[in-house]
Design a protein around this motif. Structure first.
Motif, PDB file in Angstrom:
ATOM      1  N   TYR A 122       0.663  -1.122  -0.036  1.00 32.03           N
ATOM      2  CA  TYR A 122      -0.048  -0.034   0.159  1.00 32.03           C
ATOM      3  C   TYR A 122       0.905   1.160  -0.108  1.00 32.03           C
ATOM      4  O   TYR A 122       1.739   1.267   1.079  1.00 32.03           O
ATOM      5  N   VAL A 123       0.607   2.245  -0.899  1.00 24.93           N
ATOM      6  CA  VAL A 123       1.976   3.263  -1.309  1.00 24.93           C
ATOM      7  C   VAL A 123       1.203   4.577  -1.424  1.00 24.93           C
ATOM      8  O   VAL A 123      -0.099   4.639  -1.791  1.00 24.93           O
ATOM      9  N   VAL A 124       1.754   5.522  -1.077  1.00 23.37           N
ATOM     10  CA  VAL A 124       1.669   6.635  -1.580  1.00 23.37           C
ATOM     11  C   VAL A 124       3.064   7.090  -2.349  1.00 23.37           C
ATOM     12  O   VAL A 124       3.978   7.002  -1.713  1.00 23.37           O
ATOM     13  N   PRO A 125       3.162   7.383  -3.619  1.00 19.25           N
ATOM     14  CA  PRO A 125       4.458   7.347  -4.251  1.00 19.25           C
ATOM     15  C   PRO A 125       5.060   8.553  -4.005  1.00 19.25           C
ATOM     16  O   PRO A 125       4.553   9.590  -3.538  1.00 19.25           O
ATOM     17  N   GLY A 126       6.349   8.585  -4.036  1.00 13.78           N
ATOM     18  CA  GLY A 126       7.334   9.826  -4.030  1.00 13.78           C
ATOM     19  C   GLY A 126       8.704   9.454  -4.555  1.00 13.78           C
ATOM     20  O   GLY A 126       9.130   8.350  -4.925  1.00 13.78           O
ATOM     21  N   GLU A 127       9.227  10.525  -5.030  1.00 11.37           N
ATOM     22  CA  GLU A 127      10.609  10.459  -5.999  1.00 11.37           C
ATOM     23  C   GLU A 127      11.692   9.783  -5.020  1.00 11.37           C
ATOM     24  O   GLU A 127      12.431   9.452  -5.452  1.00 11.37           O
ATOM     25  N   SER A 128      11.439   9.824  -3.842  1.00  9.70           N
ATOM     26  CA  SER A 128      12.571   9.455  -3.063  1.00  9.70           C
ATOM     27  C   SER A 128      12.831   7.797  -3.202  1.00  9.70           C
ATOM     28  O   SER A 128      13.792   7.222  -2.553  1.00  9.70           O
TER      29      SER A 128
END
Length: 561
Positions: free
Chosen positions: A40-46
């Protein structure tokens, strides 16, 4: 005696160096090797490299609308399965938003791993964009906090995190993933899953429990925690029923001993029903399995504090965190192994056990008897809704909820018939209802999943209905709208009668909100509308394969008990 949780056996001849691939891809490979089915994700550039690794993996990536929702879904996933739930968020604000799910996993002893993308290694301690100290933030609320500073250890770090989350008293683990380290190519072989010790009863343990049971007139088992298997729950139920011994359920963990078992005598915790209020004081032998009696069970460290009482605690946590009151004996074992060994104890059934169990079971049956299904004049009532819902529920139905007085109806009436058929936040966290229902529906497509939310509670993570629509989750969402934070209003009236302050709400039309998110929504303001609204919602789930929401507009100051 000690057993090990089943895990893939390491090869007798470990493979040599593999073709180079990025550390981010290795993280994904390691999760797949541990049996992870979805993250389960919220995407991020990191952590882009991990997202890239998920692209071609067999792991489903569930993109959520808020890090709190992602963390709650992962926590619920950890409750349902015998492996940690997985959430992934980005640095700084993303990590802060996920903290609520981490606290839930900590207090509920749920296996969970939170992966947090971090700034590049070379940017540390320079006040870089979204920089924070992952260990300082999470160290007091997680079992372990690790940072992948060496790309070659990516597979090992995942194995360590999964082991730490599952071993002993389960709980959350945080893994920091520096953005630049994830892109480094590595050649190391995959690290195998680490076996988890499960304990078990020694000969001394068996003798002590046998003698305690044989000498007790009113023994009581209390089941709790998340570290069970369905098979162990069934085996314990059979043993209890054969010996005519009663079992109660820790607050918000009903179902381990089924709702209709002749040995089940009700839940114990906040808002406990009167039939079980004095159970802990009356029993002469308490056997707590899977958890310990903390402040919720003991009315704030008041009930059963006398050290002369016989209290057996069965838990893999030798430190007994959260324990309140006396401990006569501890068995260091996970519930399924304890139950396996308990099955070998066969005692003559005492007449006192039969009378004690029959009396308390009768009280529970009276308490859980459904109200009339026929609507009454006036505003919508949750009693009417439950009376119409429960008779048609399949036996494997799942209920989820967050925090608030609206949960009392689920505690009282919802028929739970197996481990992990009730999912809730025992830390009293609001906003858990919709995310946990989405996770349950994705894990068990085709099963009836019902979530009961309050109006204040729903709006804390109701946006995850968009996630339900995107991935085909089909829960039935019930929003009990009394236009206030009801639990706080209750406390307010007790301590500051007649002075309502900070608890009143003006709500939207939740049925229209559901429709806007792509599901079915119906509003019931009068009690006469409730049966039809429920029928329409269930029809939409079964025929249109969408989630459905019933907006119950109820009177203020309405309570289940």
């Amino acid at each position: 005696m000690t057993e090990l949780l089943a895990a893939p056996s390491p090869s007798p001849n470990p493979p040599g160096p593999r073709a180079p691939r990025s550390a981010g891809h290795v993280v994904v490979e390691a999760l797949a090797a541990h049996g992870v089915e979805r993250v389960y994700v919220v995407p991020g550039e990191s952590y882009l490299d991990v997202l890239d690794g998920l692209h071609d993996s067999g792991i489903q990536t569930v993109v959520t609308r808020h890090e709190g929702g992602a963390a709650y879904m992962a926590e619920a996933d950890g409750k349902m399965h015998r492996r940690p739930g997985i959430a992934m968020v980005t640095r700084g604000p993303g990590a802060a938003n996920a903290h609520v799910g981490l606290h839930t996993a900590w207090q509920d002893a749920t296996p969970m791993v939170l992966f947090v993308g971090l700034i590049p290694f070379d940017h540390r301690d320079r006040e870089a964009f979204q920089e924070f100290d992952v260990k300082a933030w999470f160290d007091t609320g997680a079992k372990r906090v690790m940072v992948l500073d060496n790309a070659e250890r990516a597979s090992e770090i995942v194995a360590e995190a999964m082991f730490a989350a599952s071993s002993g008293r389960p709980g959350p683990v945080v893994v920091g993933l520096p953005e630049d380290v994830l892109r480094h190519e590595v050649h190391t072989p995959a690290h195998p899953p680490i076996p988890v010790a499960t304990g078990g009863m020694t000969a001394r343990d068996v003798d002590a429990l046998t003698r305690a049971l044989a000498g007790a007139a009113k023994p009581l088992f209390v089941t709790g925690g998340n570290d069970w298997t369905p098979a162990a729950a069934q085996q314990l139920t059979a043993w209890l029923e054969r010996h005519r011994i009663p079992a109660a359920a820790e607050w918000r963990t009903e179902g381990t001993v089924p709702f209709d078992s002749p040995s089940y005598v009700g839940p114990i915790g906040y808002g406990r029903p009167k039939p079980t209020y004095d159970l802990l004081e009356e029993t002469d032998l308490l056997v707590f399995v899977g958890t310990v009696p903390g402040d919720t069970i003991t009315d704030g460290f008041v009930v059963r504090q006398d050290w002369s009482r016989k209290n057996f605690l069965v838990t893999m946590d030798p430190s007994l965190r959260g324990r309140s009151g006396a401990v006569s004996y501890q068995v260091v074992a996970k519930p399924d192994v304890f139950v396996r060994d308990l099955a070998g104890i066969d005692l003559d059934v005492r007449p006192e056990w039969v009378a004690w169990t029959r009396r308390m079971r009768a009280e529970q049956e009276r308490f859980a008897a459904l109200p009339p299904a026929t609507p009454s004049p006036g505003p919508a009532r949750v009693d009417t809704f439950m009376a119409n819902l429960v008779p048609g529920l399949p036996r494997d139905a799942i209920v989820t909820f967050g925090a608030g007085e609206h949960t009392n109806w689920a505690h009282r009436y919802f028929p739970t018939h197996g481990f992990a058929t009730m999912l809730s936040a025992r830390n009293g966290s609001m906003g858990y209802s919709v995310p946990s229902a989405v996770a349950a529906s994705l894990s068990y497509p085709g099963r009836r999943v019902v979530t009961v939310a309050g109006d204040g509670e729903f709006l804390m993570n109701g946006q995850e209905l968009a996630t339900a629509a995107q991935y085909g989750a089909t829960p039935l969402v019930v929003v009990v709208d009394n236009a206030e934070y009801g639990t706080i209003r209750t406390h307010q009236e007790r301590h500051y009668p007649g002075r309502i302050s900070g608890t009143q709400l003006k709500n939207p039309d939740f049925a229209l909100v559901a429709q806007a998110f792509g599901g079915f929504g119906v509003r019931a303001e009068r009690d006469a509308d409730v049966p039809g609204a429920l029928a329409a919602a269930l029809r939409a789930i079964d025929e249109e394969h969408v989630f459905a929401l019933v907006h119950l507009v109820v009177e203020q100051r309405t309570r289940a008990y």
